[in-house]
Enzyme design. Structure first.
Site, PDB file in Angstrom:
ATOM      1  CG  HIS A 198     -42.625 -18.931 -20.092  1.00 23.72           C
ATOM      2  ND1 HIS A 198     -42.472 -20.259 -19.753  1.00 23.72           N
ATOM      3  CD2 HIS A 198     -41.547 -18.285 -19.600  1.00 23.72           C
ATOM      4  CE1 HIS A 198     -41.356 -20.404 -19.060  1.00 23.72           C
ATOM      5  NE2 HIS A 198     -40.764 -19.221 -18.949  1.00 23.72           N
ATOM      6  CG  HIS A 249     -37.072 -16.422 -21.161  1.00 27.38           C
ATOM      7  ND1 HIS A 249     -36.218 -17.504 -21.274  1.00 27.38           N
ATOM      8  CD2 HIS A 249     -38.124 -16.855 -20.415  1.00 27.38           C
ATOM      9  CE1 HIS A 249     -36.730 -18.538 -20.630  1.00 27.38           C
ATOM     10  NE2 HIS A 249     -37.886 -18.178 -20.104  1.00 27.38           N
ATOM     11  CE1 TYR A 280     -40.732 -16.648 -12.582  1.00 23.37           C
ATOM     12  CE2 TYR A 280     -40.819 -18.513 -11.069  1.00 23.37           C
ATOM     13  CZ  TYR A 280     -40.097 -17.651 -11.872  1.00 23.37           C
ATOM     14  OH  TYR A 280     -38.734 -17.790 -11.962  1.00 23.37           O
ATOM     15  CG  ASP A 282     -37.926 -22.103 -18.667  1.00 25.23           C
ATOM     16  OD1 ASP A 282     -38.789 -22.708 -18.013  1.00 25.23           O
ATOM     17  OD2 ASP A 282     -37.975 -20.894 -18.897  1.00 25.23           O
ATOM     18  CG  HIS A 303     -39.203 -24.899 -14.237  1.00 24.25           C
ATOM     19  ND1 HIS A 303     -39.121 -24.788 -12.866  1.00 24.25           N
ATOM     20  CD2 HIS A 303     -38.598 -23.783 -14.740  1.00 24.25           C
ATOM     21  CE1 HIS A 303     -38.499 -23.670 -12.547  1.00 24.25           C
ATOM     22  NE2 HIS A 303     -38.174 -23.035 -13.663  1.00 24.25           N
TER      23      HIS A 303
END
Length: 340
Positions: free
Chosen positions: A196, A194, A285, A14, A17
């Site tokens: 964010h 998971h 997203y 991740d 990104h």
């Protein structure tokens, strides 16, 4: 609450990104060695969009992912080396090559309502002897009962656990509780989470998942990841220690890796700026952030306006090519309004 939580570090996946897919061999080797010494259960590495994600649509990797996998495999002694694969981006052949390069755990990722496209990949991974998870993305876009239906497809295919991803950083702790508690009650396999951090909820949501029985929790050093980043793994490890929850992770060594190997190479701090906050607010997203910023610059727009429109249209992972189209349409619409 589970007595033992297995921490999965996705800094090298991740985090790709946030690094614009620019990890070097040396960086991967140093970070992987530090995470392994710290005792994390799985170290995940690949392009941010998974194995074979390097492309014009998702962004090219400066170093081929398979070479980075080999670098990580060369220094890992205790942890499983993991990778992510999104069917339609990566193939079973790509997964086999990753296995031969050293990957021993794979998570097959799909949109939250599309688990059926992953079943052949899960079965293939299990036939290779890999620890395998079904990974549902954008779980805020489905009700708990729908998520359970999808998770059962993973379970029936032989997945070792089901992972729920708040890919937009949209959920609040009660949202997480409803989703995780239903799965831990109804499934015979473990559940993971998971997070964010686009609304600042990554640690709180991960704790809510643990309290509802989740066994696997993702995090990254310094929170390095898409959008405002992920649950900061060293912070979460400290929280779990405060709760007397066993992880098998050495916090001091994890802190050392975050401070000495990850922080110095970060392109920017993982802060919740206006654009990142809008990802969470609009349910977009997280990896769309840098794509939207480039489109905003190209068409003279505000990134937040593009993100709000993407959210309104319900865009999901895999539709990165539509960001430019949306920005173009917005610029034309606003130009027409200005002429009136």
């Amino acid at each position: 609450m589970k007595d033992r939580i297995r921490l999965i570090d996705t800094t090298l996946r991740d985090g790709s990104h946030a690094m614009s897919h620019s990890f070097t061999r040396e960086q991967v080797r140093n970070i992987a060695a530090g995470l392994d010494e710290a005792g994390v259960a799985i170290i995940e590495i690949s392009h941010g969009d998974g194995i074979a994600g390097s492309s014009i649509n998702y962004g090219f990797s400066e170093t081929p992912d398979m070479e980075l996998i080999e670098e990580a495999a060369s220094v890992i002694k205790r942890a499983r080396l993991g990778a992510l694969l999104i069917p339609g981006i990566g193939t079973i052949a790509d997964m086999k090559e990753a296995y031969h390069r050293g990957v021993r755990a794979v998570r097959i990722a799909t949109h939250v309502t599309e688990a059926d496209v992953s079943l052949q990949h899960i079965k293939a991974a299990k036939s290779m002897g890999m620890f395998t998870a079904g990974f549902l993305m954008m779980v805020h876009m489905a009700k708990p009962e729908q998520i359970l239906e999808q998770a059962r497809l993973f379970e029936d295919a032989g997945a070792d656990y089901v992972n729920l991803a708040d890919s937009a950083g949209y959920l609040l702790p009660d949202d997480v509780r409803r989703r995780v508690s239903l799965l831990t009650e109804k499934l015979s396999i473990p559940v993971g989470f998971h997070a964010h951090n686009n609304l600042g909820m990554a640690a709180a949501n991960s704790l809510a998942a643990v309290e509802e029985g989740a066994s696997y929790i993702d995090g990254t050093c310094r929170g390095l990841g898409a959008g405002a980043g992920n649950c900061q793994i060293e912070v979460f490890t400290a929280l779990l220690e405060r709760m007397e929850c066993q992880t098998g992770v050495n916090l001091e060594k994890l802190l050392q890796t975050a401070e000495e190997q990850v922080e110095p190479i970060m392109l920017r701090p993982q802060t919740i700026d206006t654009d990142a906050l809008m990802l969470g607010y609009a349910g977009v997203y997280s990896s769309f952030l840098l794509h939207a910023r480039r489109a905003a610059e190209q068409f003279g727009l505000k990134t937040g306006d593009i993100l709000k429109e993407l959210g309104r249209r319900g865009m999901v992972g895999g539709q990165e090519d539509m960001i430019v189209d949306v920005a173009y349409q917005l610029s034309k619409s606003w130009a027409a309004l200005a002429r009136e």
